[in-house]
Design a protein around this motif. Structure first.
Motif, PDB file in Angstrom:
ATOM      1  N   GLN A  34     -27.450 -24.490 -23.992  1.00 40.79           N
ATOM      2  CA  GLN A  34     -28.291 -23.928 -22.781  1.00 40.79           C
ATOM      3  C   GLN A  34     -27.204 -23.879 -21.680  1.00 40.79           C
ATOM      4  OE1 GLN A  34     -30.482 -27.351 -21.998  1.00 40.79           O
ATOM      5  NE2 GLN A  34     -32.187 -26.773 -23.571  1.00 40.79           N
ATOM      6  N   VAL A  35     -26.234 -24.584 -21.368  1.00 40.72           N
ATOM      7  CA  VAL A  35     -25.446 -24.222 -20.184  1.00 40.72           C
ATOM      8  C   VAL A  35     -24.411 -23.196 -20.378  1.00 40.72           C
ATOM      9  CG1 VAL A  35     -23.584 -25.826 -20.744  1.00 40.72           C
ATOM     10  CG2 VAL A  35     -24.151 -25.654 -18.321  1.00 40.72           C
ATOM     11  N   PHE A  36     -24.257 -22.682 -21.590  1.00 40.04           N
ATOM     12  CA  PHE A  36     -23.218 -21.944 -21.965  1.00 40.04           C
ATOM     13  C   PHE A  36     -24.003 -20.385 -21.580  1.00 40.04           C
ATOM     14  CE2 PHE A  36     -21.205 -18.736 -24.860  1.00 40.04           C
ATOM     15  CZ  PHE A  36     -20.021 -18.639 -24.100  1.00 40.04           C
ATOM     16  N   VAL A  37     -25.231 -20.151 -21.956  1.00 39.58           N
ATOM     17  CA  VAL A  37     -26.172 -19.180 -21.764  1.00 39.58           C
ATOM     18  C   VAL A  37     -26.502 -18.852 -20.256  1.00 39.58           C
ATOM     19  CG1 VAL A  37     -28.464 -18.287 -22.089  1.00 39.58           C
ATOM     20  CG2 VAL A  37     -27.177 -19.299 -24.091  1.00 39.58           C
ATOM     21  N   LEU A  38     -26.781 -19.981 -19.625  1.00 37.36           N
ATOM     22  CA  LEU A  38     -27.219 -19.857 -18.104  1.00 37.36           C
ATOM     23  C   LEU A  38     -25.798 -19.271 -17.547  1.00 37.36           C
ATOM     24  CD1 LEU A  38     -28.998 -23.236 -17.718  1.00 37.36           C
ATOM     25  CD2 LEU A  38     -30.070 -20.743 -17.474  1.00 37.36           C
ATOM     26  N   GLY A  39     -24.660 -20.013 -17.415  1.00 38.83           N
ATOM     27  CA  GLY A  39     -23.405 -19.566 -17.045  1.00 38.83           C
ATOM     28  C   GLY A  39     -23.060 -18.157 -17.323  1.00 38.83           C
ATOM     29  N   SER A  40     -23.255 -17.685 -18.419  1.00 39.29           N
ATOM     30  CA  SER A  40     -22.976 -16.338 -18.778  1.00 39.29           C
ATOM     31  C   SER A  40     -24.030 -15.385 -18.068  1.00 39.29           C
ATOM     32  CB  SER A  40     -22.898 -16.071 -20.381  1.00 39.29           C
ATOM     33  OG  SER A  40     -22.000 -17.053 -20.959  1.00 39.29           O
ATOM     34  N   ALA A  41     -25.205 -15.951 -17.980  1.00 40.72           N
ATOM     35  CA  ALA A  41     -26.332 -14.869 -17.529  1.00 40.72           C
ATOM     36  C   ALA A  41     -25.898 -14.622 -16.031  1.00 40.72           C
ATOM     37  CB  ALA A  41     -27.591 -15.643 -17.332  1.00 40.72           C
ATOM     38  N   ILE A  42     -25.370 -15.621 -15.407  1.00 41.87           N
ATOM     39  CA  ILE A  42     -24.861 -15.661 -13.943  1.00 41.87           C
ATOM     40  C   ILE A  42     -23.832 -14.670 -13.699  1.00 41.87           C
ATOM     41  CG2 ILE A  42     -23.839 -16.765 -11.986  1.00 41.87           C
ATOM     42  CD1 ILE A  42     -25.510 -19.127 -12.717  1.00 41.87           C
ATOM     43  N   CYS A  43     -22.993 -14.627 -14.828  1.00 42.96           N
ATOM     44  CA  CYS A  43     -21.741 -13.864 -14.849  1.00 42.96           C
ATOM     45  C   CYS A  43     -22.234 -12.465 -14.981  1.00 42.96           C
ATOM     46  CB  CYS A  43     -20.642 -14.217 -15.835  1.00 42.96           C
ATOM     47  SG  CYS A  43     -19.722 -15.701 -15.603  1.00 42.96           S
ATOM     48  N   GLY A  44     -23.285 -12.167 -15.837  1.00 44.30           N
ATOM     49  CA  GLY A  44     -23.872 -11.002 -16.215  1.00 44.30           C
ATOM     50  C   GLY A  44     -24.527 -10.320 -14.933  1.00 44.30           C
ATOM     51  N   ILE A  45     -25.346 -11.261 -13.898  1.00 47.11           N
ATOM     52  CA  ILE A  45     -25.745 -10.647 -13.011  1.00 47.11           C
ATOM     53  C   ILE A  45     -24.762 -10.299 -12.005  1.00 47.11           C
ATOM     54  CG2 ILE A  45     -27.171 -11.456 -10.659  1.00 47.11           C
ATOM     55  CD1 ILE A  45     -28.748 -13.416 -12.654  1.00 47.11           C
ATOM     56  N   ALA A  46     -23.727 -10.914 -11.894  1.00 54.64           N
ATOM     57  CA  ALA A  46     -22.614 -10.556 -10.932  1.00 54.64           C
ATOM     58  C   ALA A  46     -21.936  -9.184 -11.331  1.00 54.64           C
ATOM     59  CB  ALA A  46     -21.484 -11.724 -10.999  1.00 54.64           C
ATOM     60  N   GLY A  47     -21.746  -8.953 -12.789  1.00 50.68           N
ATOM     61  CA  GLY A  47     -21.298  -7.807 -13.206  1.00 50.68           C
ATOM     62  C   GLY A  47     -22.584  -6.563 -12.872  1.00 50.68           C
ATOM     63  N   ALA A  48     -23.527  -6.733 -12.743  1.00 54.44           N
ATOM     64  CA  ALA A  48     -24.311  -5.559 -12.592  1.00 54.44           C
ATOM     65  C   ALA A  48     -24.271  -5.294 -10.896  1.00 54.44           C
ATOM     66  CB  ALA A  48     -25.845  -6.396 -12.847  1.00 54.44           C
ATOM     67  N   MET A  49     -24.208  -6.538 -10.151  1.00 53.45           N
ATOM     68  CA  MET A  49     -23.976  -6.298  -8.873  1.00 53.45           C
ATOM     69  C   MET A  49     -22.790  -5.364  -8.491  1.00 53.45           C
ATOM     70  SD  MET A  49     -25.309  -9.768  -7.406  1.00 53.45           S
ATOM     71  CE  MET A  49     -24.552  -9.828  -5.931  1.00 53.45           C
ATOM     72  N   MET A  50     -21.744  -5.818  -9.290  1.00 51.38           N
ATOM     73  CA  MET A  50     -20.283  -4.985  -8.862  1.00 51.38           C
ATOM     74  C   MET A  50     -20.625  -3.608  -9.331  1.00 51.38           C
ATOM     75  SD  MET A  50     -16.828  -6.065 -10.512  1.00 51.38           S
ATOM     76  CE  MET A  50     -17.116  -5.154 -11.861  1.00 51.38           C
ATOM     77  N   THR A  51     -21.107  -3.396 -10.466  1.00 57.48           N
ATOM     78  CA  THR A  51     -21.331  -1.850 -10.812  1.00 57.48           C
ATOM     79  C   THR A  51     -22.017  -1.105  -9.881  1.00 57.48           C
ATOM     80  OG1 THR A  51     -20.875  -2.512 -13.150  1.00 57.48           O
ATOM     81  CG2 THR A  51     -21.675  -0.549 -12.621  1.00 57.48           C
ATOM     82  N   THR A  52     -23.149  -1.728  -9.504  1.00 58.66           N
ATOM     83  CA  THR A  52     -23.995  -1.064  -8.238  1.00 58.66           C
ATOM     84  C   THR A  52     -23.125  -1.035  -7.185  1.00 58.66           C
ATOM     85  OG1 THR A  52     -25.865  -2.402  -9.084  1.00 58.66           O
ATOM     86  CG2 THR A  52     -25.953  -1.492  -7.016  1.00 58.66           C
ATOM     87  N   LEU A  53     -22.529  -1.799  -6.620  1.00 57.93           N
ATOM     88  CA  LEU A  53     -21.628  -1.624  -5.398  1.00 57.93           C
ATOM     89  C   LEU A  53     -20.514  -0.489  -5.691  1.00 57.93           C
ATOM     90  CD1 LEU A  53     -20.412  -2.681  -2.621  1.00 57.93           C
ATOM     91  CD2 LEU A  53     -19.050  -4.049  -3.903  1.00 57.93           C
ATOM     92  N   ASP A  54     -19.991  -0.191  -6.722  1.00 57.97           N
ATOM     93  CA  ASP A  54     -19.102   0.709  -7.162  1.00 57.97           C
ATOM     94  C   ASP A  54     -19.684   1.868  -7.344  1.00 57.97           C
ATOM     95  OD1 ASP A  54     -16.971  -1.275  -7.053  1.00 57.97           O
ATOM     96  OD2 ASP A  54     -16.936  -1.435  -9.555  1.00 57.97           O
ATOM     97  N   GLY A  55     -20.809   2.021  -7.791  1.00 51.18           N
ATOM     98  CA  GLY A  55     -21.583   3.373  -8.019  1.00 51.18           C
ATOM     99  C   GLY A  55     -21.274   3.953  -9.249  1.00 51.18           C
ATOM    100  N   GLN A  56     -20.378   3.264 -10.092  1.00 50.39           N
ATOM    101  CA  GLN A  56     -20.108   4.081 -11.465  1.00 50.39           C
ATOM    102  C   GLN A  56     -19.682   2.895 -12.353  1.00 50.39           C
ATOM    103  OE1 GLN A  56     -16.901   6.497 -10.693  1.00 50.39           O
ATOM    104  NE2 GLN A  56     -15.466   4.641 -10.035  1.00 50.39           N
ATOM    105  N   LEU A  57     -19.667   3.006 -13.740  1.00 50.33           N
ATOM    106  CA  LEU A  57     -19.329   2.243 -14.765  1.00 50.33           C
ATOM    107  C   LEU A  57     -17.987   2.798 -15.403  1.00 50.33           C
ATOM    108  CD1 LEU A  57     -19.827  -0.169 -16.564  1.00 50.33           C
ATOM    109  CD2 LEU A  57     -20.983   1.302 -18.036  1.00 50.33           C
TER     110      LEU A  57
END
Length: 434
Positions: free
Chosen positions: A312-335
């Protein structure tokens, strides 16, 4: 000084540090650091859930962040109609065939009794599945990647608002974490570290080489933005009048406003996540996780399903990292898959958690902002320091040239020095767990 006053003093000192940077280097650069500091703090929150709550050693943070970045392409980019016509449906069919082959192999392994028959049946299922998968998937991929490879050559996304990609990035990272956890959790912690490291490298390798998915190393550029473009602001009469009233340059004013908009969005996400993880930390679930972390044997003896809670906690922590990754790519404007490096997206995040205070969410936030500021500012500050120290040396001196060139390595030196000092004088971090 009480604990609360000390913590407030640390955050006040951090605010003074950022304000001083703005006074010296300008608000444009400072807001850039602030935005990435907010994203780094969210990454640190995710890792703190895994390590601080449950003692899970995840060294594959980079892979979960990259999956969040991939989600922005799959959700927000418009579909490439020509690529879908050339082989999009066959690509999906090939993926279904591959997944069905894996499911069939698992069923054969679990349903048949041990013996030679099970081994032969499993081998036959895998061979037949691989042949079918290759026959369907490979020609479709070649057809998709041949469609205008200079600018597209991939299937594109769903064309939805990019803000929807942030929770989608969390779901994608959570799915990968579930697969890893079902395989590696319940074993020794070093096996989990090896599994997460290996999976993260596999994720990056797939992003780099599967052009049909996200153009590989050609990069996906021109991602939609949740905030206005600077050029649109500069052309708006109301904004031009506002900038003139304040005596601001149009380019600088539009850049600052856009970065403030990003900062507002990121701050809302950070505050929501802090509220959620703090509520979980103070709940019976959080107390149970701390009991499991401190003594798994005793927790299991009291009837707690340790492996399930770890998952449970491993999935939740990884999901938060995934949200941060999406936010960072949005800020950069490119993958850009080539930019995902373990030093930046694994080691540095771990330094943030350790320096801030493992097991304390506010410590993780403090560490995220502090370490990111150091990561950005140490190199120019180091160059200025070495310039001052070598002022008395003659021009052309080999030592002066060597020291000046060494400024590029100040980042790594500073990270190591900060980590050593914190581990020596405050081993539980700047804001330790209560």
């Amino acid at each position: 000084m009480s604990v609360n006053l000390r913590n407030l003093a640390l955050f006040a000192a951090l605010a003074v540090l950022y304000f001083g940077t703005a006074m010296i280097y300008g608000w444009n650069l400072t807001l850039t650091i602030v935005n990435m500091g907010l994203i780094s703090a969210i990454m640190a929150l995710g890792v703190n859930m895994q390590w601080g709550y449950a003692g899970l050693f995840n060294v594959g943070i980079m892979g979960f962040v990259a999956l969040g970045g991939l989600a922005t392409v799959l959700v927000a980019m418009p579909p490439v109609e020509a690529a879908w016509a050339a082989g999009g449906v066959r690509v999906l069919l090939g993926l279904v065939v591959g997944a069905a082959s894996m499911v069939a192999a698992v069923l054969v392994w679990t349903r048949l009794p041990k013996g030679r028959v099970r081994g032969i049946a499993l081998l036959a299922v895998l061979i037949v599945g691989f042949v079918l998968y290759s026959q369907v998937f490979d020609p479709a991929v070649r057809a998709v990647e041949a469609v205008n490879p200079a600018s597209t050559g991939y299937l594109g996304g769903l064309g939805l608002p990019i803000l929807l990609a942030w929770p989608a990035g969390g779901l994608l990272a959570a799915g990968a974490a579930w697969l890893i956890g079902k395989t590696a959790l319940g074993l020794r912690s070093d096996y989990l570290a090896i599994a997460t490291l290996g999976i993260s490298e596999i994720v990056i390798a797939v992003l780099k080489n599967e052009d049909w998915l996200a153009r590989g190393v050609k990069n996906v550029t021109g991602l939609p933005r949740p905030v206005p473009f600077e050029v649109d602001l500069q052309q708006a009469p109301g904004f031009r009048a506002w900038a003139a009233d304040w005596g601001l340059d149009l380019a600088t004013a539009s850049s600052i406003v856009v970065k403030l908009c990003y900062a507002g969005l990121f701050l809302v996400v950070l505050l929501v996540l802090v509220w959620l993880v703090e509520s979980a930390w103070r709940s019976p679930w959080g107390r149970m996780m701390r009991a499991i972390r401190d003594n798994e044997v005793a927790a299991a003896a009291m009837g707690k399903d340790v492996t399930r809670r770890h998952l449970q906690v491993f999935v939740l922590g990884s999901a938060i990292c995934g949200i941060a990754g999406a936010m960072m790519t949005t800020l950069d404007g490119q993958l850009t898959p080539g930019s995902y490096q373990p030093l930046r997206f694994t080691f540095l995040v771990w330094v943030m958690v350790i320096v801030g205070g493992s097991g304390n969410n506010w410590g993780a936030i403090l560490g995220g902002f502090l370490i990111w500021w150091l990561w950005v500012m140490v190199e120019p500050l180091g160059l200025n320091l070495l310039t001052v120290l070598t002022m008395g040396m003659s021009e052309g001196s080999w030592l002066k040239a060597h020291l000046t060139d060494a400024a590029a390595h100040m980042r790594l030196l500073t990270m190591g020095l900060v980590l050593l000092l914190v581990l020596r004088f405050s081993p539980r971090g700047l804001i330790p767990e209560k």
